[in-house]
Every structure is written in C-alpha cells, then in structure tokens.
Design a protein around this motif. Structure first.
Motif, short mmCIF file in Angstrom:
data_model
loop_
_atom_site.label_atom_id
_atom_site.label_comp_id
_atom_site.label_asym_id
_atom_site.label_seq_id
_atom_site.Cartn_x
_atom_site.Cartn_y
_atom_site.Cartn_z
N GLN A 97 -4.52 -0.32 -28.63
CA GLN A 97 -5.18 -0.25 -27.10
C GLN A 97 -4.61 -0.05 -26.08
O GLN A 97 -4.82 -0.21 -25.13
CB GLN A 97 -6.26 -1.08 -27.37
CG GLN A 97 -7.32 -1.24 -28.43
CD GLN A 97 -8.32 -2.47 -28.11
OE1 GLN A 97 -8.48 -3.06 -26.90
NE2 GLN A 97 -9.12 -2.91 -29.24
N ALA A 98 -3.16 0.17 -26.18
CA ALA A 98 -2.19 0.00 -25.17
C ALA A 98 -2.22 1.31 -24.29
O ALA A 98 -2.01 0.93 -23.01
CB ALA A 98 -0.78 -0.18 -25.70
N ALA A 99 -2.68 2.44 -24.52
CA ALA A 99 -2.97 3.50 -23.53
C ALA A 99 -3.58 3.25 -22.50
O ALA A 99 -3.33 3.40 -21.63
CB ALA A 99 -3.30 4.62 -24.51
N ASN A 100 -4.75 2.61 -22.73
CA ASN A 100 -5.72 2.42 -21.57
C ASN A 100 -4.99 1.40 -20.49
O ASN A 100 -5.30 1.45 -19.40
CB ASN A 100 -7.03 1.82 -21.90
CG ASN A 100 -8.05 3.12 -22.49
OD1 ASN A 100 -7.73 4.15 -22.44
ND2 ASN A 100 -9.09 2.54 -23.21
N LEU A 101 -4.23 0.36 -21.09
CA LEU A 101 -3.76 -0.42 -20.36
C LEU A 101 -2.46 0.06 -19.53
O LEU A 101 -2.42 -0.33 -18.15
CB LEU A 101 -3.20 -1.79 -21.33
CG LEU A 101 -2.44 -2.69 -20.55
CD1 LEU A 101 -3.27 -3.70 -19.61
CD2 LEU A 101 -1.68 -3.91 -21.68
N HIS A 102 -1.77 0.77 -20.25
CA HIS A 102 -0.79 1.57 -19.52
C HIS A 102 -1.52 2.15 -18.31
O HIS A 102 -0.75 2.23 -17.16
CB HIS A 102 -0.03 2.54 -20.37
CG HIS A 102 1.12 1.99 -21.18
ND1 HIS A 102 2.17 1.67 -20.58
CD2 HIS A 102 1.27 1.81 -22.55
CE1 HIS A 102 3.29 1.42 -21.59
NE2 HIS A 102 2.37 1.16 -22.67
N ALA A 103 -2.39 2.83 -18.58
CA ALA A 103 -2.93 3.98 -17.43
C ALA A 103 -3.38 2.82 -16.12
O ALA A 103 -3.10 3.41 -15.23
CB ALA A 103 -4.14 4.78 -18.10
N PHE A 104 -3.83 1.79 -16.74
CA PHE A 104 -4.73 0.95 -15.52
C PHE A 104 -3.63 0.23 -14.61
O PHE A 104 -3.58 0.45 -13.50
CB PHE A 104 -5.29 0.00 -16.21
CG PHE A 104 -6.05 -1.15 -15.27
CD1 PHE A 104 -6.97 -0.85 -14.62
CD2 PHE A 104 -5.26 -2.45 -14.85
CE1 PHE A 104 -7.70 -1.69 -13.76
CE2 PHE A 104 -5.70 -3.09 -14.06
CZ PHE A 104 -6.93 -2.99 -13.43
N VAL A 105 -2.59 -0.14 -15.44
CA VAL A 105 -1.34 -0.57 -14.92
C VAL A 105 -0.64 0.28 -13.72
O VAL A 105 -0.42 0.08 -12.73
CB VAL A 105 -0.25 -1.45 -15.80
CG1 VAL A 105 1.06 -1.77 -14.97
CG2 VAL A 105 -0.85 -2.52 -16.42
N GLU A 116 -2.00 2.94 -12.23
CA GLU A 116 -2.87 3.39 -11.24
C GLU A 116 -2.81 2.09 -10.17
O GLU A 116 -2.91 2.47 -8.98
CB GLU A 116 -4.23 3.81 -11.82
CG GLU A 116 -5.06 4.16 -10.59
CD GLU A 116 -6.48 4.82 -11.00
OE1 GLU A 116 -7.34 4.78 -10.35
OE2 GLU A 116 -6.50 4.99 -12.52
N ASN A 117 -2.90 0.89 -10.65
CA ASN A 117 -3.35 -0.29 -9.78
C ASN A 117 -2.25 -1.13 -9.39
O ASN A 117 -2.15 -1.90 -8.56
CB ASN A 117 -4.39 -0.97 -10.30
CG ASN A 117 -5.72 -0.28 -10.60
OD1 ASN A 117 -6.42 0.22 -9.65
ND2 ASN A 117 -5.76 0.48 -11.89
N LEU A 118 -0.97 -1.21 -10.18
CA LEU A 118 -0.23 -2.32 -10.05
C LEU A 118 1.25 -1.71 -10.12
O LEU A 118 1.59 -0.68 -10.63
CB LEU A 118 -0.22 -3.30 -11.24
CG LEU A 118 -1.65 -4.05 -11.48
CD1 LEU A 118 -2.02 -4.46 -12.41
CD2 LEU A 118 -1.77 -5.23 -10.30
N ASN A 119 2.26 -2.45 -9.41
CA ASN A 119 3.56 -2.00 -9.40
C ASN A 119 4.15 -3.07 -10.37
O ASN A 119 3.83 -4.50 -10.21
CB ASN A 119 4.23 -2.31 -8.07
CG ASN A 119 3.81 -1.18 -7.23
OD1 ASN A 119 3.65 0.01 -7.53
ND2 ASN A 119 3.72 -1.23 -5.83
#
Length: 327
Positions: A248-256, A258-261
């Motif tokens: 499930q890491a792909a969605n997590l990668h995308a979220f981080v 877009e939103n976080l450094n």
C-alpha cells in the motif's frame, strides 16, 4: 543500599495497586489507575474499602506526601508499574515506547520546534508515556499537550500519569481516525499503531486509503496527523522500517510528496526489539506551507547501540552539525 526515588515510588504504586486489586476485584492496571488518582488527589476516593485497608493505603501514601518527587521520577515509576500490569493485561499494539526512544524524540522535538510555547498532539497516546517524556525534555518551555486513544483504560492511566507529573494534558477517549475536536498543533509525536484499520467506510475519507480491502492504520495516522498540523509544523513518528515498502506504499509516497518535506530518518538500533523484522525508525516530516523550504539534504542516521556512549556522542555531533547547516 540506598533505594532510589523511582524505586521508592514504584514500591508505593505496586503495593497499593495490589491492595486495591484484591479489594475491588479488578485488574492490576485498573487498580493502578485508582491508586494513582488517590495519590494525586491526596485522599482515598474508593468508599467501599474496609477500615484496615484504608489505614494500609494511608501509610503508603504518606511516604509519597513527605517527599518532593520530580516529574521524571513519577513517570518512570508509573511506567514500571504499567509494564508489570501489561504482562497480565496483554493488549496488541499497546507495547510501551522504550525510554531511550522517548528521550531521543524529546531531544529532537527540542531541536526542531523553536517556539517558547507550542501545541503538541499524540493521536495514539496510550498511557501517556511518550507524550510526557517529550514534555519533560522541553527545557522549561510551555507545552499545551493533547492526547487521544480509543482505549478508555489507557486514557485513564494517561490522565493519572499526566496529573502526577503536573502536566496540563487534554485527553480524548475516541477513535483517533474519526474527526477530532482539536485545533491545529505545532507538532505531533506518535508511536504509530501498526496494523489494518477495520472501518472501511471511515478509511474512504482519506487520500491514503487502499484500493481494496482494509487500509493500514499506520498510513491513515500519518494523513490524520497532517490534517491537524499547522503549515510548517512537524511530525515525529516512530515507524516500522518497512513503512514505504508495503503493497500500500504507493499512495503513502504520493501523499508525503505532495504535503510534507522529509527532514530526517533515524534508524533505531536492532537490539531495542526482539525480532529484526520489528525494527523501527524515527521519521521526521514537516508540513509544507508558504516560505517553508525543504532541507538541503535530509538527516539520515543509523543509531548505534545506545549503551555505546562514544558512538552516541559522535551521532549527536553529526545531528548538531546538520542543524547548523540546515536550520
């Protein structure tokens, strides 16, 4: 041999909890919460106790009242008693954060969060051990703390824990992934609960949700924490080492992305866990916002065995050099 303050306090917590456990016919942890509240209120709140029991309790409580124990001494002694109770009251995902890790997170919060007063959230507060450890390491800064947990007994223990240490902590007993009644915070600390989140309807409200089946709760906690974080605020997360390698890491990668450094990834020593597969790291993220720039390079550290003082000192020097370069 001289008995340390922590040992003295533990003996009182343990002895009086055992007395109340027998009298009230409850678990050790429930009795521990009761005795902690008695100590904080400086009175015996249980009305159904026999006169002999009341006298036995008062004798022990007087030992605490006579001395001025430090917040850290209360925390460590209460933690030891909770650990004892958890052996008989085993709950998955409620292993306590090791002291050395809590102290390191406290040190890192102190380095990254520069304000003299700030708001701090732990969305999986458990017994409050990580949250109060971090508060105790904030160099006399004012911390407005919030803790959330779905387990009512753990919240009660966190409440007693915070009171004994004289920390003003606001506690909520609820599912942390439901909407929270919390104003935005400057920092989040969390030992992420690892596993699947069973409520698929609620998970559907998150960007990180799985395409099918249950979503990982530890992924959802990252998104939920980000929602309640101010722009420029920091997440200090204790994560499983394989966080970004799951199916499930792909969605997590995308979220981080877009939103976080990503500020830092600090791999904890393997000797802190029984199985290498359970090894963890501290991930530090900063929420993006206006005039919030990523570091020139992220701080990547493999921590040595924490009992190796010289090696730990070298790592701390590396961390300080990174701060001089990037902050």
């Amino acid at each position: 041999m001289e008995v340390s303050p922590v040992e003295q306090l533990f003996a009182v917590f343990d002895g009086t909890a055992a007395i109340l456990q027998e009298e009230l016919q409850c678990t050790y942890l429930e009795a521990l919460a009761e005795t902690g509240e008695n100590i904080f209120q400086n009175t015996i709140l249980q009305e159904e106790l026999s006169e002999i029991t009341v006298k036995r309790l008062e004798k022990s409580y007087n030992l605490v009242a006579e001395k001025n124990f430090l917040s850290e001494e209360y925390r460590k002694a209460f933690q030891l008693a909770i650990l004892k109770g958890m052996k008989e009251h085993v709950q998955p995902n409620h292993q306590m954060t090791p002291d050395t890790v809590g102290m390191l997170v406290g040190y890192l919060v102190n380095k990254f969060v520069e304000a003299s007063s700030f708001r701090l959230l732990d969305p999986a507060v458990g017994t409050g051990n990580l949250l109060t450890t971090v508060i105790n390491y904030q160099d006399n800064r004012q911390v407005e703390a919030i803790g959330i947990d779905i387990d009512d007994l753990l919240v009660k223990l966190a409440y007693v824990n915070a009171n004994l240490q004289s920390h003003p902590v606001q506690l909520f007993n609820q599912d942390s992934l439901e909407p929270l009644f919390v104003d935005p915070v400057d920092a989040v600390v969390c030992d992420l609960p690892v596993g699947f989140y069973p409520n698929d309807d609620r998970a559907a409200a998150f960007d990180i949700r799985a395409e099918s089946g249950h979503t990982y709760a530890h992924h959802l906690f990252i998104e939920q924490s980000t929602r309640y974080l101010k722009p420029g605020g920091y997440l200090f997360l204790i994560i499983p080492n394989g966080l970004f390698e799951s199916e499930q890491a792909a969605n997590l990668h995308a979220f981080v992305k877009e939103n976080l450094n990503i500020q830092s990834l600090i791999q904890l020593p393997f000797n802190l866990v029984k199985n290498e597969a359970d090894a963890k790291s501290i991930l530090i993220l900063q929420k993006k916002g206006e005039n919030i720039n990523p570091p020139k390079e992220a701080l990547l550290v493999n921590l040595p065995d924490l009992s190796n003082g010289a090696a730990v000192d070298r790592i701390l020097q590396k961390i300080n050099a990174w701060f001089a370069e990037n902050k």
